[in-house]
Scaffold this motif. Structure first.
Motif, PDB file in Angstrom:
ATOM      1  N   GLY A 250       0.556  -1.281   0.047  1.00 18.00           N
ATOM      2  CA  GLY A 250       0.012   0.005  -0.093  1.00 18.00           C
ATOM      3  C   GLY A 250       0.802   1.313   0.212  1.00 18.00           C
ATOM      4  O   GLY A 250       0.247   2.255  -0.292  1.00 18.00           O
ATOM      5  N   SER A 254      -1.872   3.132  -5.844  1.00 20.08           N
ATOM      6  CA  SER A 254      -2.783   2.558  -5.797  1.00 20.08           C
ATOM      7  C   SER A 254      -3.618   2.258  -7.259  1.00 20.08           C
ATOM      8  O   SER A 254      -3.168   3.135  -8.226  1.00 20.08           O
ATOM      9  CB  SER A 254      -4.050   3.517  -5.159  1.00 20.08           C
ATOM     10  N   LEU A 287      -2.230  -4.340  -5.599  1.00 19.94           N
ATOM     11  CA  LEU A 287      -1.103  -4.551  -4.508  1.00 19.94           C
ATOM     12  C   LEU A 287      -0.412  -5.774  -4.968  1.00 19.94           C
ATOM     13  O   LEU A 287       0.880  -5.821  -4.866  1.00 19.94           O
ATOM     14  CB  LEU A 287      -1.591  -4.716  -3.215  1.00 19.94           C
ATOM     15  N   TYR A 326     -10.301  -2.908   2.635  1.00 23.63           N
ATOM     16  CA  TYR A 326      -8.901  -2.521   2.928  1.00 23.63           C
ATOM     17  C   TYR A 326      -8.303  -3.805   3.478  1.00 23.63           C
ATOM     18  O   TYR A 326      -7.463  -4.438   2.930  1.00 23.63           O
ATOM     19  CB  TYR A 326      -8.890  -1.369   3.644  1.00 23.63           C
TER      20      TYR A 326
END
Length: 421
Positions: A250, A254, A287, A326
């Motif tokens: 992270g 993104s 990710l 998340y």
């Protein structure tokens, strides 16, 4: 809270100048009350930071915020200008599903790019109507925008479809709920021309609007921005300040603002189709790609000069889902990495104790200040407000992620045999 761009040294010599953000409401206090403004601060076009200020009726917003920026940011007298070399040809991929109005806004901003040679591919993901197809084939016909349909739901599947459809060697990805700065694509792709070894680049994501408590809280929690200093992450020289590298995915960027060298991304199998929004995994597709390429020895470059303005979710229930996603996306990403590249297990286990401590810090509840709920812009400091309810949801997501990834793999395999190999 209004959102604006503050230019400290305009090229025409007029000095400090302010304007509303793309897609944001107009500036100016209502009914004589003071107005809170979140402003991106630029110096001769280059982003240097953000400030949050209060401007009263009769005040000049540019002067007030310029003085505050000088105090808080310590704005330099000059910035090194980016090289004027050529930028490589690119394909921009926008995955979408049943949001034609938002998509049109995003496409209009892409058509305004100053990049000299690019195409745009719209991937219509598991559509239930013909609205997206009709928009692209009518309003954008002959304007460098192609339409592609992907029947299997999931953001990673849609991105893989766009990767296959891309004709350029550099493929940039953004979302249908952003407005791209006119220099976005040039700034995002230029590093590939400068560094033949580079496999991935990411850029700065800022809020287009801060009109609801949910939007302000998300941005106060760190939003999507990764700072205002360019940075190169090289596996050959792991950063000393990132002890969990490369598993702190992270920190790198993104999915709304990323680009890849197509050959490098294809060589690792593209995005894992069992990750991402629209699957049981809830997220983690971006990710996964970042860490997978770093694990193969490819550098990643972050540049704040590549800016997109993101329309954060407006409702509290959407923010709750985002918090859960998340956590789920992070552990789904790690699960995907171990499933697809088991050789990473010893490295991950060695970092596990610190990783757990980092996850607890990242998801810890923090009180909202009595003045009214957080100050956007404190990215990466872990001092922002984060209500206990959202903290619990994020931690539940962390526990759910591996299960969600397993469910998503079964679903993708059933929809398209062989896709998850």
């Amino acid at each position: 809270m209004a959102v604006a761009e503050l230019e400290l040294d305009a090229a025409d010599g007029t000095g400090a100048r302010i304007r509303t953000s793309p897609g944001g409401p107009p500036l100016g206090p209502r009914d004589g009350e003071e107005q809170r403004i979140f402003a991106l601060v630029r110096l001769r076009g280059r982003p240097v930071g953000t400030v949050v200020g209060r401007v009263g009726a009769g005040d000049d917003p540019a002067s007030v915020l310029a003085e505050q920026a000088a105090d808080e940011i310590g704005v330099p007298d000059a910035l090194e200008r980016p090289p004027a070399g050529e930028v490589p040809r690119a394909t921009v991929v926008v995955a979408t599903r049943e949001r034609p109005a938002q998509l049109a806004r995003a496409l209009d901003s892409l058509l305004a790019q100053d990049h000299p040679d690019f195409e745009t591919v719209v991937v219509d993901n598991a559509p239930v109507t013909g609205a997206t197809r009709d928009l692209v084939t009518s309003a954008y016909a002959g304007r460098g925008v192609r339409y592609v349909r992907e029947p299997v739901p999931g953001l990673a599947v849609a991105h893989n479809r766009g990767l296959l459809a891309a004709e350029a060697g550099i493929v940039a990805f953004t979302d249908d709920d952003v407005i791209a700065d006119p220099h976005w694509l040039s700034a995002l792709t230029r590093p590939f021309g400068e560094d033949p070894a580079l496999a991935c680049a990411t850029g700065l994501i800022l809020p287009a609007r801060l009109s609801t408590p949910a939007q302000i809280l998300l941005e106060s929690h760190g939003g999507f921005a990764k700072g205002f200093a360019a940075r190169r992450y090289d596996p050959a020289h792991p950063p000393a300040d990132e002890p969990l590298f490369p598993f702190t995915a992270g920190r790198f960027g993104s999915g709304a603002n990323m680009a890849f060298r197509a050959g490098a991304l294809k060589a690792v199998g593209g995005f894992d189709p069992a990750t991402g929004t629209g699957t049981a995994a809830k997220g983690g597709d971006d990710l996964y790609a970042f860490v997978r390429l770093l694990a193969e020895g490819h550098p990643l470059h972050y540049t704040p000069d590549a800016i997109v303005w993101h329309h954060h979710r407006e409702r509290w229930e959407d923010l709750c889902g985002q918090a859960y996603g998340y956590g789920a996306g992070l552990t789904a990403c790690l699960t995907a990495l171990l499933v697809r590249r088991p050789a990473l297990l010893p490295s991950l286990l060695a970092r596990l104790p610190r990783g757990l401590a980092h996850a607890l810090t990242m998801t810890a509840p923090r009180a909202i200040d009595a003045a009214g709920g957080g100050v956007p812009g404190a990215h990466g400091a872990y001092t922002y407000p984060w209500p206990r309810h959202l903290s619990r949801l994020e931690r539940r997501g962390l526990l759910y992620g591996p299960l969600g990834y397993a469910r998503a793999r079964f679903a993708v395999r059933a929809a398209r045999p062989g896709e998850t190999r």
